[in-house]
Enzyme design. Structure first.
Site, PDB file in Angstrom:
ATOM      1  N   GLN A   1      23.476 -72.622  11.997  1.00  0.00           N
ATOM      2  CA  GLN A   1      24.588 -72.351  11.086  1.00  0.00           C
ATOM      3  C   GLN A   1      25.141 -73.642  10.508  1.00  0.00           C
ATOM      4  O   GLN A   1      25.203 -74.666  11.187  1.00  0.00           O
ATOM      5  CB  GLN A   1      25.698 -71.600  11.820  1.00  0.00           C
ATOM      6  CG  GLN A   1      25.387 -70.134  12.026  1.00  0.00           C
ATOM      7  CD  GLN A   1      26.560 -69.375  12.596  1.00  0.00           C
ATOM      8  OE1 GLN A   1      26.519 -68.947  13.744  1.00  0.00           O
ATOM      9  NE2 GLN A   1      27.603 -69.185  11.814  1.00  0.00           N
TER      10      GLN A   1
ATOM     11  N   SER B   1      21.249 -75.072  18.146  1.00  0.00           N
ATOM     12  CA  SER B   1      22.003 -73.851  18.414  1.00  0.00           C
ATOM     13  C   SER B   1      21.196 -72.620  17.978  1.00  0.00           C
ATOM     14  O   SER B   1      20.142 -72.332  18.548  1.00  0.00           O
ATOM     15  CB  SER B   1      23.364 -73.913  17.715  1.00  0.00           C
ATOM     16  OG  SER B   1      24.164 -72.812  18.060  1.00  0.00           O
ATOM     17  N   LEU B   2      21.641 -71.913  16.951  1.00  0.00           N
ATOM     18  CA  LEU B   2      20.900 -70.763  16.429  1.00  0.00           C
ATOM     19  C   LEU B   2      19.447 -71.109  16.139  1.00  0.00           C
ATOM     20  O   LEU B   2      18.545 -70.285  16.318  1.00  0.00           O
ATOM     21  CB  LEU B   2      21.574 -70.263  15.146  1.00  0.00           C
ATOM     22  CG  LEU B   2      20.774 -69.283  14.292  1.00  0.00           C
ATOM     23  CD1 LEU B   2      20.679 -67.937  14.984  1.00  0.00           C
ATOM     24  CD2 LEU B   2      21.397 -69.152  12.911  1.00  0.00           C
TER      25      LEU B   2
ATOM     26  N   ARG C   1      24.036 -61.209  18.222  1.00  0.00           N
ATOM     27  CA  ARG C   1      24.682 -62.424  18.738  1.00  0.00           C
ATOM     28  C   ARG C   1      25.871 -62.800  17.861  1.00  0.00           C
ATOM     29  O   ARG C   1      26.962 -63.113  18.353  1.00  0.00           O
ATOM     30  CB  ARG C   1      23.658 -63.561  18.774  1.00  0.00           C
ATOM     31  CG  ARG C   1      24.167 -64.925  19.262  1.00  0.00           C
ATOM     32  CD  ARG C   1      22.998 -65.908  19.216  1.00  0.00           C
ATOM     33  NE  ARG C   1      23.294 -67.218  19.759  1.00  0.00           N
ATOM     34  CZ  ARG C   1      23.647 -68.284  19.027  1.00  0.00           C
ATOM     35  NH1 ARG C   1      23.782 -68.156  17.710  1.00  0.00           N
ATOM     36  NH2 ARG C   1      23.867 -69.462  19.601  1.00  0.00           N
TER      37      ARG C   1
ATOM     38  N   HIS D   1      29.739 -72.407  21.565  1.00  0.00           N
ATOM     39  CA  HIS D   1      29.442 -73.365  22.627  1.00  0.00           C
ATOM     40  C   HIS D   1      30.698 -73.807  23.388  1.00  0.00           C
ATOM     41  O   HIS D   1      30.834 -74.967  23.765  1.00  0.00           O
ATOM     42  CB  HIS D   1      28.668 -74.557  22.065  1.00  0.00           C
ATOM     43  CG  HIS D   1      27.458 -74.149  21.293  1.00  0.00           C
ATOM     44  ND1 HIS D   1      26.360 -73.564  21.896  1.00  0.00           N
ATOM     45  CD2 HIS D   1      27.188 -74.175  19.970  1.00  0.00           C
ATOM     46  CE1 HIS D   1      25.468 -73.266  20.961  1.00  0.00           C
ATOM     47  NE2 HIS D   1      25.946 -73.616  19.792  1.00  0.00           N
TER      48      HIS D   1
ATOM     49  N   GLN E   1      23.350 -70.873  26.547  1.00  0.00           N
ATOM     50  CA  GLN E   1      23.609 -71.681  25.367  1.00  0.00           C
ATOM     51  C   GLN E   1      24.921 -71.291  24.681  1.00  0.00           C
ATOM     52  O   GLN E   1      25.577 -72.121  24.045  1.00  0.00           O
ATOM     53  CB  GLN E   1      22.437 -71.526  24.387  1.00  0.00           C
ATOM     54  CG  GLN E   1      22.476 -72.437  23.182  1.00  0.00           C
ATOM     55  CD  GLN E   1      21.886 -71.769  21.962  1.00  0.00           C
ATOM     56  OE1 GLN E   1      22.402 -70.761  21.482  1.00  0.00           O
ATOM     57  NE2 GLN E   1      20.793 -72.318  21.464  1.00  0.00           N
TER      58      GLN E   1
END
Length: 310
Positions: free
Chosen positions: A11, A92-93, A117, A201, A250
């Site tokens: 993102q 991340s993603l 998610r 996170h 995560q």
């Protein structure tokens, strides 16, 4: 042996009109978006091509759109003769894209999971109560101390270690704003709120963990054909249950991106291919490992440059 590593953005790299040039060169781009769209029941290519930006930037739509964009770029690179890298990782993603590219997950399954998610992350924290912010120009330890000193009722943590001197924090909006003010007084070059309402996170994402675990249980996961370094500990995994647990963990753990790049260098990488829209990871990478080659593959020209390094 190849000295190339593949990295996948998450993102923050999305924008209306992304990958239009590459889509004009290869039907694979639209086909990849169509495949992801079928999994979630929405035309992602239309959203990416036409907007509106406000919808594209909603977490539940951003995540599958970026996943499709990352894999579209990866597939065009492979179709044109790109070699398999020595390792992969995603920010991340982007870790989901790395797993799809490594053959551990099907794109449709991954699209459905990241759509859920995003929904779970947005639902975990009420609108306006969470925040993320970027701090530039301070030592990580100093920012970490400011976070640790924040009011426990308004928790703030280090969320993304993006590059030396660039740290993203996340938590309650009030707490984040207080840490930002301390960072400004301490001489931060920049200290600014990011245009997101989901404090990714951070422990505030804990309510989303059970739902994500359930979503991941419903999809098949196999061993990656190349090592995928996971955000939680920079280590690759072969076992499906271990991969699922890393993806769940995560949600509430920081992304050590600086460490990820350094681990890939330690494994022999000298060229990094940013597979997805934008050049965010290439920009960060140049501050982490100056003597490496950083290539963004969002355009046909970028892919040609990557192929010439093989």
């Amino acid at each position: 042996m190849t000295k190339t590593a593949a990295i996948f953005p998450g993102q923050g790299s999305q924008r209306v009109g992304m990958l239009a040039e590459l889509a004009g060169e290869s039907d694979l781009v639209r086909a990849t978006f169509d495949e992801a769209s079928r999994a979630i029941g929405r035309d992602l290519w239309q959203l990416v091509a036409e907007g509106p930006a406000e919808q594209l930037n909603q977490t539940r739509w951003t995540q599958p759109a970026m996943l499709a964009g990352d894999i579209a770029v990866w597939r065009v690179y492979c179709e044109r003769g790109g070699e398999m890298p020595l390792a992969m990782a995603g920010h991340s993603l982007g870790e989901y894209a790395a797993l799809v590219a490594a053959g551990a997950m099907a794109l449709g399954d991954a699209a459905a999971v990241v759509h859920e998610r995003g929904r779970l992350m947005q639902a975990a924290v009420a609108e306006g109560e969470g925040a993320m912010a970027a701090i530039l120009g301070l030592d990580d330890l100093q920012v970490e101390k400011f976070c640790a000193d924040s009011d426990p009722a308004r928790p703030v943590v280090a969320a993304n270690y993006n590059s030396p001197g660039q740290l993203v924090i996340a938590g309650s909006r009030t707490g984040v704003e207080q840490v930002l003010e301390r960072c400004r007084r301490a001489g931060a070059r920049r200290a600014m709120l990011l245009p997101v309402s989901v404090p990714a996170h951070s422990p505030l994402m804990t309510p989303a963990a059970a739902g994500l675990e359930q979503a991941l249980e419903s999809v098949e996961i196999g061993p990656p054909v190349r090592p995928v370094l996971h955000n939680v500990d920079l280590q690759p995994r072969e076992d499906a249950d271990s991969i699922r647990q890393a993806l769940v963990d995560q949600l509430t753990r920081p992304v050590p991106w600086t460490g990820t790049i350094r681990e890939m260098v330690a494994r022999g990488a000298t060229t990094f291919l940013e597979c997805g829209p934008g050049r965010v990871l290439s920009g960060l990478g140049k501050r982490i490992q100056r003597d490496a080659d950083w290539l963004a593959l969002e355009s046909g020209e970028g892919i040609v440059q990557a192929l010439e390094t093989q």
